[in-house]
Design an enzyme around this catalytic site. Structure first.
Site, PDB file in Angstrom:
ATOM      1  N   GLU A 122     -17.502  41.368  -1.409  1.00 54.83           N
ATOM      2  CA  GLU A 122     -18.636  41.988  -1.777  1.00 54.83           C
ATOM      3  C   GLU A 122     -20.076  41.520  -1.093  1.00 54.83           C
ATOM      4  O   GLU A 122     -20.850  42.131  -0.711  1.00 54.83           O
ATOM      5  CB  GLU A 122     -19.027  41.748  -3.374  1.00 54.83           C
ATOM      6  CG  GLU A 122     -18.181  42.623  -4.160  1.00 54.83           C
ATOM      7  CD  GLU A 122     -16.608  42.248  -4.498  1.00 54.83           C
ATOM      8  OE1 GLU A 122     -16.475  41.084  -3.872  1.00 54.83           O
ATOM      9  OE2 GLU A 122     -16.383  42.512  -5.650  1.00 54.83           O
ATOM     10  N   GLU A 154     -10.994  42.499  -9.026  1.00 51.56           N
ATOM     11  CA  GLU A 154     -11.447  42.017 -10.096  1.00 51.56           C
ATOM     12  C   GLU A 154     -10.507  42.522 -11.579  1.00 51.56           C
ATOM     13  O   GLU A 154     -10.470  41.913 -12.234  1.00 51.56           O
ATOM     14  CB  GLU A 154     -13.135  42.124 -10.285  1.00 51.56           C
ATOM     15  CG  GLU A 154     -13.587  41.330  -9.367  1.00 51.56           C
ATOM     16  CD  GLU A 154     -15.094  41.613  -9.312  1.00 51.56           C
ATOM     17  OE1 GLU A 154     -15.332  42.799  -8.782  1.00 51.56           O
ATOM     18  OE2 GLU A 154     -15.825  40.965  -9.587  1.00 51.56           O
TER      19      GLU A 154
HETATM   20  C1  3H9 Z   1     -17.225  46.223  -5.449  1.00 49.79           C
HETATM   21  O1  3H9 Z   1     -16.250  46.470  -5.603  1.00 49.79           O
HETATM   22  C2  3H9 Z   1     -18.284  45.743  -6.127  1.00 49.79           C
HETATM   23  C3  3H9 Z   1     -17.477  44.747  -7.470  1.00 49.79           C
HETATM   24  O2  3H9 Z   1     -17.501  43.664  -7.532  1.00 49.79           O
HETATM   25  C4  3H9 Z   1     -18.355  45.305  -8.775  1.00 49.79           C
HETATM   26  C5  3H9 Z   1     -19.419  45.927  -9.086  1.00 49.79           C
HETATM   27  C6  3H9 Z   1     -20.196  45.713 -10.387  1.00 49.79           C
HETATM   28  N1  3H9 Z   1     -15.443  52.654  -1.856  1.00 49.79           N
HETATM   29  O3  3H9 Z   1     -12.345  51.584   6.372  1.00 49.79           O
HETATM   30  P1  3H9 Z   1     -11.323  52.763   6.417  1.00 49.79           P
HETATM   31  C7  3H9 Z   1     -13.136  54.670   2.134  1.00 49.79           C
HETATM   32  S1  3H9 Z   1     -18.129  46.647  -3.881  1.00 49.79           S
HETATM   33  C8  3H9 Z   1     -15.665  54.035  -1.300  1.00 49.79           C
HETATM   34  O4  3H9 Z   1     -11.643  53.806   7.424  1.00 49.79           O
HETATM   35  P2  3H9 Z   1      -9.178  51.087   7.037  1.00 49.79           P
HETATM   36  C9  3H9 Z   1     -13.934  54.650   3.531  1.00 49.79           C
HETATM   37  O5  3H9 Z   1     -15.282  55.010   3.416  1.00 49.79           O
HETATM   38  C10 3H9 Z   1     -16.681  46.906  -2.978  1.00 49.79           C
HETATM   39  N2  3H9 Z   1     -15.090  54.161  -0.182  1.00 49.79           N
HETATM   40  O6  3H9 Z   1      -9.806  52.292   6.486  1.00 49.79           O
HETATM   41  C11 3H9 Z   1     -13.141  55.721   4.449  1.00 49.79           C
HETATM   42  O7  3H9 Z   1     -13.488  57.070   3.944  1.00 49.79           O
HETATM   43  P3  3H9 Z   1     -13.551  58.055   5.221  1.00 49.79           P
HETATM   44  C12 3H9 Z   1     -16.106  46.015  -2.503  1.00 49.79           C
HETATM   45  C13 3H9 Z   1     -14.091  53.542   0.459  1.00 49.79           C
HETATM   46  O8  3H9 Z   1      -7.873  50.965   6.756  1.00 49.79           O
HETATM   47  C14 3H9 Z   1     -11.514  55.381   3.760  1.00 49.79           C
HETATM   48  O9  3H9 Z   1     -11.771  55.046   2.322  1.00 49.79           O
HETATM   49  N3  3H9 Z   1     -15.058  46.434  -1.428  1.00 49.79           N
HETATM   50  C15 3H9 Z   1     -14.126  52.223   0.017  1.00 49.79           C
HETATM   51  O10 3H9 Z   1      -9.803  50.507   8.165  1.00 49.79           O
HETATM   52  C16 3H9 Z   1     -10.570  54.696   4.587  1.00 49.79           C
HETATM   53  O11 3H9 Z   1     -11.522  53.254   4.873  1.00 49.79           O
HETATM   54  C17 3H9 Z   1     -15.149  46.433  -0.195  1.00 49.79           C
HETATM   55  O12 3H9 Z   1     -16.084  46.011   0.398  1.00 49.79           O
HETATM   56  C18 3H9 Z   1     -14.880  51.920  -1.423  1.00 49.79           C
HETATM   57  N4  3H9 Z   1     -14.873  50.672  -1.878  1.00 49.79           N
HETATM   58  O13 3H9 Z   1      -9.772  49.808   5.852  1.00 49.79           O
HETATM   59  C19 3H9 Z   1     -14.038  46.966   0.815  1.00 49.79           C
HETATM   60  N5  3H9 Z   1     -13.345  51.507   0.747  1.00 49.79           N
HETATM   61  O14 3H9 Z   1     -11.887  58.201   5.560  1.00 49.79           O
HETATM   62  C20 3H9 Z   1     -14.469  47.977   1.588  1.00 49.79           C
HETATM   63  C21 3H9 Z   1     -12.897  52.198   1.581  1.00 49.79           C
HETATM   64  O15 3H9 Z   1     -14.074  59.364   4.399  1.00 49.79           O
HETATM   65  N6  3H9 Z   1     -13.578  48.700   2.378  1.00 49.79           N
HETATM   66  N7  3H9 Z   1     -13.506  53.539   1.374  1.00 49.79           N
HETATM   67  O16 3H9 Z   1     -14.258  57.714   6.149  1.00 49.79           O
HETATM   68  C22 3H9 Z   1     -12.961  48.156   3.402  1.00 49.79           C
HETATM   69  O17 3H9 Z   1     -13.065  46.961   3.752  1.00 49.79           O
HETATM   70  C23 3H9 Z   1     -11.891  49.095   4.246  1.00 49.79           C
HETATM   71  O18 3H9 Z   1     -12.252  50.375   3.960  1.00 49.79           O
HETATM   72  C24 3H9 Z   1     -10.228  48.821   3.844  1.00 49.79           C
HETATM   73  C25 3H9 Z   1      -9.591  49.886   4.579  1.00 49.79           C
HETATM   74  C26 3H9 Z   1      -9.767  47.477   4.080  1.00 49.79           C
HETATM   75  C27 3H9 Z   1     -10.288  49.039   2.488  1.00 49.79           C
END
Ligand code: 3H9
Length: 734
Positions: free
Chosen positions: A136, A116
């Site tokens: 999201e 975004e």
């Molecule tokens: C949002 O954006 C709302 C907005 O529209 C506006 C609001 C008003 N936050 O998954 P992994 C951490 S909502 C915090 O193991 P991979 C994860 O916990 C968000 N931490 O690696 C992990 O930590 P740890 C929308 C995050 O390579 C580390 O990063 N976004 C976040 O298998 C590695 O992650 C999503 O839903 C985060 N946003 O996958 C995306 N993202 O090492 C959510 C990651 O301590 N994330 N971490 O366990 C994912 O889908 C996957 O993490 C990603 C990487 C594909 C990015």
């Protein structure tokens, strides 16, 4: 760039361009502090006379995975992570329509709030292979930084709705075709290309686009509204009464009808509404729970302990499970030795691997050449002579304890002393499996473990890793690393009959059968469990998928291990005797169309049901079936499941309750929007569960009441108000 752990937007100026770098290890999630810092950096750039344009990029080789999801669990932040929408909107507007043009330079991922922010910029440059998306909805919310408005205006309404409703990201290459990405650049040229692009816009050599006010990609109003309507119907059919997908579509619709600015306001309201729902809390819980299963005390935190390379894995048995496991391993680049007992079985196993790969080719998930390469990694063998090469063995023979003991005795001799010896048994005590090895299994005990896959093994996402009290940390670490390599979520569990997943599965089937013996219609029970509760299918349909023969066999293990709390009915044995084994014989509880394999209720089941009810004699002679509502049926089925789940937690079979939540979602199909078994049980409340179990016990004769007896852990939670997810004060660790 050495990144500090602090959330901040780093600022530097190069060739008249302000380079603003999002920095918050590991992936630069948008912590509120980072958002504030980004806003300040954008203001600074606009105020700086030496700066003609802005480039927003990310540190650590990654752009941004969105808003910091930890904030959603931060009680100080309130619901929705305490998001200050005014600052977020201000950032995007500043980048989009401020005095100087802006470009996002993307690599790694640009997801959620990350994309975004990038869409707020006037252009996006991306490294090939980077992933862009608005996921999201998978967290029970919707895009809240303008994504519901800007994405449809960049890629068109239909594609934008699809991307948001499926939460699936797209690659930068696809983004280029769709108009989400303006140009691709290799990683080493990304910043230079973004700088040049930004300067071109500043000099008027390229148009400066503001996506919020574009209309060229939106269809005429009537057509757009029809599209939204269709998306609503699809979402309702797929997401069974969930509100947040509809709230997302509300925001999209408002923007189409009243323009981007009104859409932003509608998005803010819809976001706040979604953030207050239980589904959001449940899905955020599952997000973190799934990541925390990989962290195992005494295994992943041992200083200096590193996973050993896993180059060759031997799989014993080429049946449905063995061939699925071999497929998963070969797909991950691992060499596989597939052992069978004769040439005919071996050909059958190789054939199944081929057809697993062929179906991936058919779906477009891989090319013919790639499939051939994967198949080339599998070597069929009929003896143990090559097993010295194996780093790990996964035994997937039939569930016959004597046979397994013989196999493990042979394996101990055929394999190197450092080779991990594992079994894919779904229920049998692992130590029993190894008991035929030298010194009663004691010598090889540290390298003996369970590697329990779920069918189809190359598709199902969970790997239950079963440790005995002797399994070494090294072997567990290696198996955890293997799970990651083959794209499975691992859950390390303790050793007992059924481990974690099948322990909670057994009351699921038994309570359904008891309801049928009480006179309820199995098809109605299935409809309530699948339609109303949201399981992928009801317990009777599941029985037909797995096979009544398997159900009977597995059930027998529970009857032996937990005689005080099993319900034994004639129904499943009667199905077996009538050769109604389920899908594989064309009929079970259902009958199956031979061509389409579609299941439909079978009137021929009635005599079997009647006979089983008569023999069970749960009700007094001539009494009618109890009048249970669908809600009663669901309590009757799921509260015994929760009860058994509580035992699993209390006995320390799982490390933490969240592990069982993940296992229930990934192996049982428990609806993720309920947050997994124990998370959901806490929402329902232990006092209500205990009270209902007592009511159900009173409905059946005394000899069956043990099935409903609340365990001490559940009772204590009901009495004290302690959360079931808190775990036992002192786990009876195995
Ligand atoms: C949002 O954006 C709302 C907005 O529209 C506006 C609001 C008003 N936050 O998954 P992994 C951490 S909502 C915090 O193991 P991979 C994860 O916990 C968000 N931490 O690696 C992990 O930590 P740890 C929308 C995050 O390579 C580390 O990063 N976004 C976040 O298998 C590695 O992650 C999503 O839903 C985060 N946003 O996958 C995306 N993202 O090492 C959510 C990651 O301590 N994330 N971490 O366990 C994912 O889908 C996957 O993490 C990603 C990487 C594909 C990015």
């Amino acid at each position: 760039m050495a990144a500090s752990k602090q959330p901040q937007a780093l600022y530097r100026v190069e060739d008249g361009v302000a380079i603003i770098t999002l920095s918050y290890p590991p992936l630069n999630a948008l912590h509120p502090q980072l958002l504030r810092s980004l806003f300040e950096a954008a203001q600074r750039a606009h105020a700086d006379p030496a700066v003609k344009a802005l480039v927003v990029t990310g540190a650590n080789g990654n752009f941004c995975p969105g808003f910091d999801i930890n904030q959603f669990q931060n009680p100080d932040q309130g619901s929705g992570g305490g998001i200050d929408n005014s600052i977020n909107e201000a950032i995007c507007k500043y980048l989009e329509s401020g005095p100087k043009p802006s470009v996002a330079a993307i690599q790694g991922v640009a997801l959620g709030g990350g994309l975004e922010v990038a869409m707020g910029c006037n252009a996006r440059l991306a490294v090939p292979g980077s992933r862009l998306g608005l996921p999201e909805l998978q967290l029970g919310i919707l895009p809240g930084f303008g994504g519901t408005q800007r994405l449809p205006r960049l890629v068109g309404l239909a594609k934008a709705a699809e991307m948001m409703l499926t939460s699936a990201p797209i690659k930068a290459e696809a983004g280029l075709k769709l108009g989400l990405v303006d140009a691709l650049a290799p990683p080493e040229q990304l910043l230079a290309a973004a700088r040049a692009y930004a300067l071109d816009m500043a000099a008027g050599r390229r148009p400066r686009m503001a996506s919020l006010h574009r209309t060229d990609r939106l269809p005429p109003l009537a057509e757009a509204l029809a599209m939204v309507d269709m998306a609503r119907q699809q979402a309702a059919a797929k997401a069974r009464g969930l509100r947040h997908p509809q709230l997302c579509l509300d925001a999209i619709q408002a923007g189409i009808e009243h323009g981007g600015d009104a859409g932003l306001a509608a998005e803010g309201a819809a976001f706040a509404a979604a953030a207050s729902l239980d589904a959001h809390k449940a899905l955020v819980h599952i997000f973190f729970a799934q990541r925390s299963t990989k962290k195992v005390k005494g295994v992943t935190d041992v200083p200096g302990l590193k996973p050993r390379p896993m180059r060759v894995v031997a799989v014993l048995g080429g049946g449905l499970m063995g061939s699925g496991i071999a497929t998963a391993l070969a797909l991950a680049g691992i060499r596989v030795l597939l052992k069978e007992i004769n040439q005919q079985f071996l050909e059958g196993g190789m054939g199944r691997i081929k057809s697993n790969l062929a179906s991936r080719v058919k779906k477009g998930a891989m090319s013919q050449e790639a499939a051939a390469q994967v198949l080339g990694r599998v070597t069929g063998v009929l003896d143990y002579s090559s097993f010295g090469e194996a780093d790990m063995v996964i035994e997937a023979a039939i569930e016959d304890i004597k046979l397994k003991q013989k196999i493990f005795a042979d394996l101990e001799k055929a394999c190197r002393p450092d080779c991990i010896l594992s079994t894919n048994t779904s229920t049998i005590d692992i130590e029993l499996v190894g008991a035929g090895m030298e010194a009663g299994g004691a010598r090889s005990a540290p390298r003996l473990l369970g590697a329990h896959f779920f069918s189809p093994a190359h598709v199902m996402p969970l790997l239950e890793i079963v440790r005995t009290k002797h399994t070494s940390a090294q072997c567990l670490l290696d198996t955890l690393a293997l799970a990651t390599a083959i794209k499975k979520t691992p859950v390390v569990v303790g050793n007992c009959t059924g481990f974690a997943v099948n322990r909670v599965f057994f009351p699921y089937t038994m309570s359904a059968v008891m309801l049928a013996d009480l006179g309820l219609d199995p098809y109605r029970i299935d409809a309530a469990v699948a339609g109303r509760f949201g399981m992928p299918m009801g317990p009777f349909r599941l029985n037909d998928l797995v096979g009544s023969d398997i159900g009977l066999h597995v059930g027998a293990n529970f009857v032996t291990s937990f005689p005080e709390r099993v319900y034994v009915s004639r129904l499943i044995p009667a199905l077996n005797e009538a050769k109604r084994l389920g899908e594989k014989t064309g009929k079970g509880f259902y009958k199956f169309d031979p061509k389409t394999r579609k299941a439909s209720p079978d009137p021929d089941l009635a005599p079997l049901l009647a006979a089983s009810r008569k023999e069970a004699a749960l009700l007094p002679e001539g009494a009618k079936a109890p009048a249970l509502s669908d809600a009663d049926v669901l309590d009757f089925i799921f509260f015994p499941v929760v009860n058994e789940g509580c035992r699993v937690v209390a006995e320390g079979i799982v490390d933490k309750a969240a592990d069982l939540d993940v296992a229930s979602v990934m192996a049982m199909g428990f609806p993720p929007v309920k947050g997994g078994l124990i998370f959901w049980a806490d929402l329902v409340g232990a006092p209500r569960i205990v009270a209902r179990l007592r009511q159900f016990a009173a409905m059946v004769p005394p000899q069956h009441r043990g099935f409903f007896e609340p365990c001490a852990y559940l009772e204590e939670a009901a009495r004290t108000g302690r959360k079931l997810s808190a775990g036992p004060q002192q786990a009876a660790r195995l």
